[in-house]
Design a protein around this motif. Structure first.
Motif, PDB file in Angstrom:
ATOM      1  N   GLN A  17       0.810  -1.226   0.000  1.00 56.78           N
ATOM      2  CA  GLN A  17       0.000   0.000   0.000  1.00 56.78           C
ATOM      3  C   GLN A  17       0.848   1.283   0.000  1.00 56.78           C
ATOM      4  N   THR A  18       2.143   1.169  -0.249  1.00 57.90           N
ATOM      5  CA  THR A  18       2.977   2.377  -0.295  1.00 57.90           C
ATOM      6  C   THR A  18       2.531   3.301  -1.418  1.00 57.90           C
ATOM      7  N   CYS A  19       2.092   2.737  -2.537  1.00 60.02           N
ATOM      8  CA  CYS A  19       1.614   3.575  -3.647  1.00 60.02           C
ATOM      9  C   CYS A  19       0.376   4.363  -3.237  1.00 60.02           C
ATOM     10  N   THR A  20      -0.489   3.734  -2.448  1.00 67.50           N
ATOM     11  CA  THR A  20      -1.687   4.413  -1.959  1.00 67.50           C
ATOM     12  C   THR A  20      -1.310   5.589  -1.064  1.00 67.50           C
ATOM     13  N   ALA A  21      -0.377   5.342  -0.157  1.00 66.98           N
ATOM     14  CA  ALA A  21       0.060   6.400   0.759  1.00 66.98           C
ATOM     15  C   ALA A  21       0.753   7.524   0.004  1.00 66.98           C
ATOM     16  N   ALA A  22       1.591   7.176  -0.974  1.00 73.36           N
ATOM     17  CA  ALA A  22       2.308   8.189  -1.745  1.00 73.36           C
ATOM     18  C   ALA A  22       1.348   9.046  -2.552  1.00 73.36           C
ATOM     19  N   CYS A  23       0.318   8.414  -3.095  1.00 76.07           N
ATOM     20  CA  CYS A  23      -0.684   9.152  -3.855  1.00 76.07           C
ATOM     21  C   CYS A  23      -1.431  10.126  -2.957  1.00 76.07           C
ATOM     22  N   LYS A  24      -1.828   9.666  -1.767  1.00 79.51           N
ATOM     23  CA  LYS A  24      -2.548  10.537  -0.847  1.00 79.51           C
ATOM     24  C   LYS A  24      -1.681  11.715  -0.433  1.00 79.51           C
ATOM     25  N   HIS A  25      -0.402  11.462  -0.186  1.00 79.18           N
ATOM     26  CA  HIS A  25       0.496  12.541   0.219  1.00 79.18           C
ATOM     27  C   HIS A  25       0.704  13.532  -0.917  1.00 79.18           C
ATOM     28  N   ALA A  26       0.916  13.019  -2.129  1.00 85.01           N
ATOM     29  CA  ALA A  26       1.201  13.888  -3.266  1.00 85.01           C
ATOM     30  C   ALA A  26      -0.001  14.724  -3.678  1.00 85.01           C
ATOM     31  N   ASN A  27      -1.206  14.138  -3.527  1.00 86.15           N
ATOM     32  CA  ASN A  27      -2.400  14.819  -4.023  1.00 86.15           C
ATOM     33  C   ASN A  27      -3.313  15.341  -2.925  1.00 86.15           C
ATOM     34  N   GLY A  44      -8.876 -19.827  -6.338  1.00 88.94           N
ATOM     35  CA  GLY A  44      -8.694 -21.266  -6.234  1.00 88.94           C
ATOM     36  C   GLY A  44      -9.276 -21.842  -4.956  1.00 88.94           C
ATOM     37  N   GLU A  45      -9.056 -23.147  -4.773  1.00 87.76           N
ATOM     38  CA  GLU A  45      -9.511 -23.860  -3.595  1.00 87.76           C
ATOM     39  C   GLU A  45      -8.338 -24.600  -2.970  1.00 87.76           C
ATOM     40  N   TYR A  46      -8.374 -24.700  -1.661  1.00 88.52           N
ATOM     41  CA  TYR A  46      -7.295 -25.367  -0.922  1.00 88.52           C
ATOM     42  C   TYR A  46      -7.091 -26.779  -1.474  1.00 88.52           C
ATOM     43  N   PRO A  47      -5.853 -27.215  -1.705  1.00 87.93           N
ATOM     44  CA  PRO A  47      -4.597 -26.526  -1.367  1.00 87.93           C
ATOM     45  C   PRO A  47      -4.023 -25.685  -2.508  1.00 87.93           C
ATOM     46  N   ASN A  48      -4.753 -25.600  -3.617  1.00 90.01           N
ATOM     47  CA  ASN A  48      -4.276 -24.845  -4.774  1.00 90.01           C
ATOM     48  C   ASN A  48      -4.857 -23.440  -4.750  1.00 90.01           C
ATOM     49  N   VAL A  49      -4.283 -22.616  -3.888  1.00 88.39           N
ATOM     50  CA  VAL A  49      -4.772 -21.260  -3.686  1.00 88.39           C
ATOM     51  C   VAL A  49      -3.707 -20.258  -4.110  1.00 88.39           C
ATOM     52  N   GLN A  50      -4.148 -19.202  -4.764  1.00 88.02           N
ATOM     53  CA  GLN A  50      -3.253 -18.123  -5.160  1.00 88.02           C
ATOM     54  C   GLN A  50      -3.753 -16.807  -4.583  1.00 88.02           C
ATOM     55  N   ARG A  51      -2.830 -15.896  -4.418  1.00 84.99           N
ATOM     56  CA  ARG A  51      -3.171 -14.576  -3.898  1.00 84.99           C
ATOM     57  C   ARG A  51      -2.540 -13.519  -4.798  1.00 84.99           C
ATOM     58  N   ALA A  52      -3.280 -12.469  -5.064  1.00 83.70           N
ATOM     59  CA  ALA A  52      -2.757 -11.394  -5.905  1.00 83.70           C
ATOM     60  C   ALA A  52      -3.130 -10.049  -5.313  1.00 83.70           C
ATOM     61  N   PHE A  53      -2.205  -9.115  -5.389  1.00 76.39           N
ATOM     62  CA  PHE A  53      -2.458  -7.731  -4.995  1.00 76.39           C
ATOM     63  C   PHE A  53      -2.556  -6.913  -6.275  1.00 76.39           C
ATOM     64  N   VAL A  54      -3.673  -6.197  -6.419  1.00 76.29           N
ATOM     65  CA  VAL A  54      -3.974  -5.560  -7.698  1.00 76.29           C
ATOM     66  C   VAL A  54      -4.175  -4.050  -7.522  1.00 76.29           C
ATOM     67  N   PRO A  55      -3.178  -3.235  -7.870  1.00 73.36           N
ATOM     68  CA  PRO A  55      -3.355  -1.778  -7.833  1.00 73.36           C
ATOM     69  C   PRO A  55      -4.368  -1.344  -8.886  1.00 73.36           C
ATOM     70  N   SER A 167       7.310   5.552  -5.589  1.00 77.60           N
ATOM     71  CA  SER A 167       7.305   5.018  -4.223  1.00 77.60           C
ATOM     72  C   SER A 167       7.341   3.502  -4.152  1.00 77.60           C
ATOM     73  N   CYS A 168       7.043   2.808  -5.240  1.00 75.04           N
ATOM     74  CA  CYS A 168       6.857   1.358  -5.189  1.00 75.04           C
ATOM     75  C   CYS A 168       8.138   0.651  -4.782  1.00 75.04           C
ATOM     76  N   ILE A 169       8.119  -0.027  -3.635  1.00 80.67           N
ATOM     77  CA  ILE A 169       9.322  -0.652  -3.107  1.00 80.67           C
ATOM     78  C   ILE A 169       9.703  -1.911  -3.885  1.00 80.67           C
ATOM     79  N   ALA A 170       8.747  -2.489  -4.616  1.00 77.48           N
ATOM     80  CA  ALA A 170       9.012  -3.707  -5.371  1.00 77.48           C
ATOM     81  C   ALA A 170       9.196  -3.439  -6.864  1.00 77.48           C
ATOM     82  N   GLN A 171       9.136  -2.156  -7.246  1.00 73.49           N
ATOM     83  CA  GLN A 171       9.230  -1.771  -8.651  1.00 73.49           C
ATOM     84  C   GLN A 171       8.175  -2.507  -9.489  1.00 73.49           C
ATOM     85  N   ALA A 172       6.984  -2.607  -8.917  1.00 79.37           N
ATOM     86  CA  ALA A 172       5.887  -3.273  -9.610  1.00 79.37           C
ATOM     87  C   ALA A 172       5.130  -2.329 -10.530  1.00 79.37           C
ATOM     88  N   LEU A 173       5.307  -1.021 -10.356  1.00 81.05           N
ATOM     89  CA  LEU A 173       4.641  -0.030 -11.191  1.00 81.05           C
ATOM     90  C   LEU A 173       5.653   0.571 -12.157  1.00 81.05           C
TER      91      LEU A 173
END
Length: 233
Positions: A17-27, A44-55, A167-173
């Motif tokens: 959520q660093t991008c969210t915080a940076a956006c709020k600060h900048a704007n 998915g369903e256990y045990p084949n479960v995936q997780r994604a974070f989506v900006p 701000s993205c610490i993972a360089q995902a953006l």
């Protein structure tokens, strides 16, 4: 012709959520308004479960549905692809918010602050022109324009690049000119499997999401994002 585009590498986003915080600060957006937010999604369903974070946020569409419904022409699309709002023309009818399939627009009726009374920072950044009108992500257009005036390259030089990307610490953006085959964003998209949110609607969104080519998750993810947004307006 320049077309500014943001790529989101879902393989790298850690949901910090660093991008969210940076956006709020900048704007200086008020409490409850997040022009850049990150959805936490599981598949998915256990045990084949995936997780994604989506900006998510304004997709700066090629054919933005928010534009033709605006009765005052406050919503405009620039030649470089950025969709803007003229606060002097906006009457706050919120037709644009209703028409946006990405739920990227907000309307704040009255001034609100994080702790009741405005902090020193909030007092300095408070903008009366953004009350009772539609607001949204602008790709930090002021930074882009000022940077270009000084010979800087958006997406490469931080002073000309959207705050969330810096701000993205993972360089995902990643941000750049998708019409330039040598740009950072074009090079990344050329070698990566990617998709766009609700592309079937014909809006031509200009945020591209990267995921592994062998994984079927993007189809399910793209289909479920709208539901997730409705659950967390």
């Amino acid at each position: 012709m320049t077309k500014w585009t943001m790529a989101v590498d879902l393989r790298r986003c850690v949901g910090c959520q660093t991008c969210t915080a940076a956006c709020k600060h900048a704007n200086a957006t008020p409490p409850g308004v997040q022009w850049r937010r990150v959805l936490d999604m599981e598949f998915g369903e256990y045990p084949n479960v995936q997780r994604a974070f989506v900006p998510v946020g304004c997709q700066h569409c090629d054919d933005p549905p928010c534009l033709p419904v605006c009765p005052t022409t406050a919503t405009k699309k620039r030649p470089d692809g950025i969709v803007t709002i003229d606060y002097d023309l906006c009457i706050g009818c919120a037709y644009c918010a209703v028409s946006c399939p990405y739920q990227a627009r907000y309307k704040t009726e009255r001034a609100t602050f994080a702790y009741g009374k405005p902090s020193e920072h909030e007092a300095l950044r408070h903008d009366e022109d953004r009350l009772a009108v539609a607001t949204k992500c602008t790709f930090c257009v002021e930074r882009i324009d000022e940077g270009l005036e000084h010979g800087l390259t958006p997406g490469v030089d931080p002073a000309a690049t959207p705050a969330c990307v810096n701000s993205c610490i993972a360089q995902a953006l990643i941000f750049g000119d998708v019409e330039d085959p040598d740009s950072n964003v074009s090079q990344l998209l050329a070698r990566s499997q990617h998709f766009r949110m609700h592309e079937e609607l014909g809006t031509g969104p200009n945020m591209r999401y990267i995921w592994d080519s062998a994984d079927p998750m993007p189809d399910e993810l793209a289909a479920r994002v709208e539901t997730k947004l409705e659950e967390n307006p």
